[in-house]
Motif scaffolding. Structure first.
Motif, PDB file in Angstrom:
ATOM      1  N   CYS A  64     -14.581   5.691  -1.841  1.00 36.40           N
ATOM      2  CA  CYS A  64     -13.448   5.095  -2.023  1.00 36.40           C
ATOM      3  C   CYS A  64     -12.516   6.125  -1.224  1.00 36.40           C
ATOM      4  CB  CYS A  64     -12.596   5.195  -3.731  1.00 36.40           C
ATOM      5  SG  CYS A  64     -10.848   4.780  -3.578  1.00 36.40           S
ATOM      6  N   CYS A  65     -12.529   7.238  -1.490  1.00 32.23           N
ATOM      7  CA  CYS A  65     -11.319   8.442  -0.707  1.00 32.23           C
ATOM      8  C   CYS A  65     -12.089   9.113   0.184  1.00 32.23           C
ATOM      9  CB  CYS A  65     -10.878   9.233  -2.044  1.00 32.23           C
ATOM     10  SG  CYS A  65     -11.985  10.513  -2.592  1.00 32.23           S
TER      11      CYS A  65
ATOM     12  N   PRO B 228      -7.267   5.568  -7.578  1.00 36.13           N
ATOM     13  CA  PRO B 228      -5.919   5.453  -6.520  1.00 36.13           C
ATOM     14  C   PRO B 228      -5.716   3.813  -6.245  1.00 36.13           C
ATOM     15  CG  PRO B 228      -7.646   6.007  -5.143  1.00 36.13           C
ATOM     16  CD  PRO B 228      -8.720   5.838  -6.662  1.00 36.13           C
ATOM     17  N   ALA B 229      -4.508   3.710  -5.828  1.00 38.16           N
ATOM     18  CA  ALA B 229      -4.087   2.321  -5.396  1.00 38.16           C
ATOM     19  C   ALA B 229      -4.774   1.804  -4.131  1.00 38.16           C
ATOM     20  CB  ALA B 229      -2.564   2.602  -5.323  1.00 38.16           C
ATOM     21  N   PHE B 230      -5.295   2.818  -3.512  1.00 39.26           N
ATOM     22  CA  PHE B 230      -5.914   2.366  -2.277  1.00 39.26           C
ATOM     23  C   PHE B 230      -7.344   2.040  -2.318  1.00 39.26           C
ATOM     24  CE2 PHE B 230      -5.748   7.128  -1.577  1.00 39.26           C
ATOM     25  CZ  PHE B 230      -7.005   7.328  -1.699  1.00 39.26           C
ATOM     26  N   SER B 231      -7.914   1.180  -1.626  1.00 36.94           N
ATOM     27  CA  SER B 231      -9.384   0.808  -1.934  1.00 36.94           C
ATOM     28  C   SER B 231     -10.362   1.571  -1.210  1.00 36.94           C
ATOM     29  CB  SER B 231      -9.536  -0.778  -1.699  1.00 36.94           C
ATOM     30  OG  SER B 231      -9.394  -1.074  -0.198  1.00 36.94           O
ATOM     31  N   GLN B 232     -10.110   2.208   0.019  1.00 32.72           N
ATOM     32  CA  GLN B 232     -11.052   2.599   1.073  1.00 32.72           C
ATOM     33  C   GLN B 232     -10.441   3.439   1.922  1.00 32.72           C
ATOM     34  OE1 GLN B 232     -14.219   0.999   4.153  1.00 32.72           O
ATOM     35  NE2 GLN B 232     -13.297  -0.688   2.656  1.00 32.72           N
ATOM     36  N   VAL B 233     -11.122   4.648   2.496  1.00 29.63           N
ATOM     37  CA  VAL B 233     -10.235   5.572   3.410  1.00 29.63           C
ATOM     38  C   VAL B 233     -11.201   5.574   4.689  1.00 29.63           C
ATOM     39  CG1 VAL B 233      -9.783   7.938   3.957  1.00 29.63           C
ATOM     40  CG2 VAL B 233      -9.228   7.094   1.600  1.00 29.63           C
ATOM     41  N   HIS B 234     -10.706   5.189   5.726  1.00 27.66           N
ATOM     42  CA  HIS B 234     -11.257   5.316   7.203  1.00 27.66           C
ATOM     43  C   HIS B 234     -10.918   6.572   7.861  1.00 27.66           C
ATOM     44  CE1 HIS B 234     -12.161   1.306   6.573  1.00 27.66           C
ATOM     45  NE2 HIS B 234     -10.732   0.829   6.332  1.00 27.66           N
TER      46      HIS B 234
ATOM     47  N   ARG C  62      -1.535  -7.166   3.348  1.00 25.54           N
ATOM     48  CA  ARG C  62      -2.781  -6.085   3.278  1.00 25.54           C
ATOM     49  C   ARG C  62      -2.256  -4.917   4.180  1.00 25.54           C
ATOM     50  NH1 ARG C  62      -6.860 -10.189   5.762  1.00 25.54           N
ATOM     51  NH2 ARG C  62      -4.806 -10.729   6.738  1.00 25.54           N
ATOM     52  N   VAL C  63      -2.036  -3.735   3.679  1.00 27.33           N
ATOM     53  CA  VAL C  63      -1.663  -2.632   4.301  1.00 27.33           C
ATOM     54  C   VAL C  63      -2.549  -1.664   4.746  1.00 27.33           C
ATOM     55  CG1 VAL C  63       0.055  -0.670   3.951  1.00 27.33           C
ATOM     56  CG2 VAL C  63       0.553  -2.866   2.927  1.00 27.33           C
ATOM     57  N   LEU C  64      -2.386  -0.881   6.048  1.00 33.19           N
ATOM     58  CA  LEU C  64      -3.083  -0.037   6.409  1.00 33.19           C
ATOM     59  C   LEU C  64      -2.170   1.201   6.481  1.00 33.19           C
ATOM     60  CD1 LEU C  64      -5.887   1.220   7.434  1.00 33.19           C
ATOM     61  CD2 LEU C  64      -5.033   0.710   9.757  1.00 33.19           C
TER      62      LEU C  64
END
Ligand SMILES: [Zn+2]
Ligand SMILES: [Zn+2]
Length: 234
Positions: free
Chosen positions: A50-51, A73-79, A197-199
């Protein structure tokens, strides 16, 4: 004629690496020279799914870190482009603190390349600076990166969506829980979302507290899936 003009231009103004300023060899098509590129260290395969927190001790599979397990976290993935070390650390410092704003394009180019082709976003949202910080620095590095990413990912950048409404104290010397407390109420959104969908874009992710705080505010406003793009992951 056009080809000759291009050739002449290249002879007069040979392209150089935007980081170390070494002239590129003829026909070089990468955004940075080979020695700077070699200093951009990719994240290990053993990292949080995820992070993107790199796992030490030779772990080579990805799973959730304990923090993401206990407090997702509220985000699903980190690039992330790579480790916040060596050439990448140097490039981010030049970009952010030394006014080398033209690094936005080459850095965004290699960051866009680590985002898998299947990922689609309706909105690109840069992590905002507080008004006082923005006045001091005169530009928001996350916005510059976001704009360049937006061109490559064909998604609109919405700069005013997320705002930082309070000046927080510098995060460097705070623990993760202190950072979280420091950021409480620091961000707000200026309109409701309907599943976009947010980046979310920033230059560096250290503990992730800022990106967690921004993501939960976006989710609270009704966003869809949130993913994060950063240059350096500490
Ligand atoms: Zn270089
Ligand atoms: Zn994690």
């Amino acid at each position: 004629m056009l080809q000759f003009a291009r050739w002449l231009f290249q002879q007069l103004f040979p392209a150089a690496c935007p980081l170390c300023k070494q002239t590129f060899p003829a026909g070089w098509a990468e955004p940075f020279c080979s020695s700077c590129s070699a200093g951009f260290l990719v994240l290990p395969s053993g990292r949080c799914s995820c992070c993107a927190l790199p796992f030490g001790g030779g772990a080579n599979s990805s799973h959730l870190c304990s923090r993401c397990l206990q407090n997702p976290p509220a985000f699903s993935q980190v690039h992330a482009l790579g480790r916040y070390e060596k050439s990448l650390r140097e490039a981010i410092h030049q970009f952010k603190f030394n006014n080398q704003v033209s690094l936005d394009r080459p850095l965004a180019e290699i960051l866009a390349a680590v985002i898998p082709p299947g990922c689609e976003f309706d909105l690109i949202v840069p992590v905002p600076l507080s008004p006082a910080r923005l006045r001091h620095r005169s530009f928001n590095q996350a916005l510059l990166l976001g704009r360049e990413l937006g061109k490559r990912l064909a998604a609109p950048v919405e700069n005013g969506l997320l705002v930082k409404q309070v000046e927080t104290i510098a995060q460097h010397d705070l623990s993760a829980s202190e950072r979280q407390r420091n950021l409480q109420g620091a961000f707000r959104v200026t309109r409701n979302l309907s599943g976009e969908r947010v980046l979310l874009v920033d230059d560096v992710m250290t503990t992730g507290s800022t990106l967690r705080a921004c993501s939960s505010v976006l989710q609270g406003a009704g966003s869809g899936d949130i993913q994060v793009a950063v240059l350096g992951r500490a």
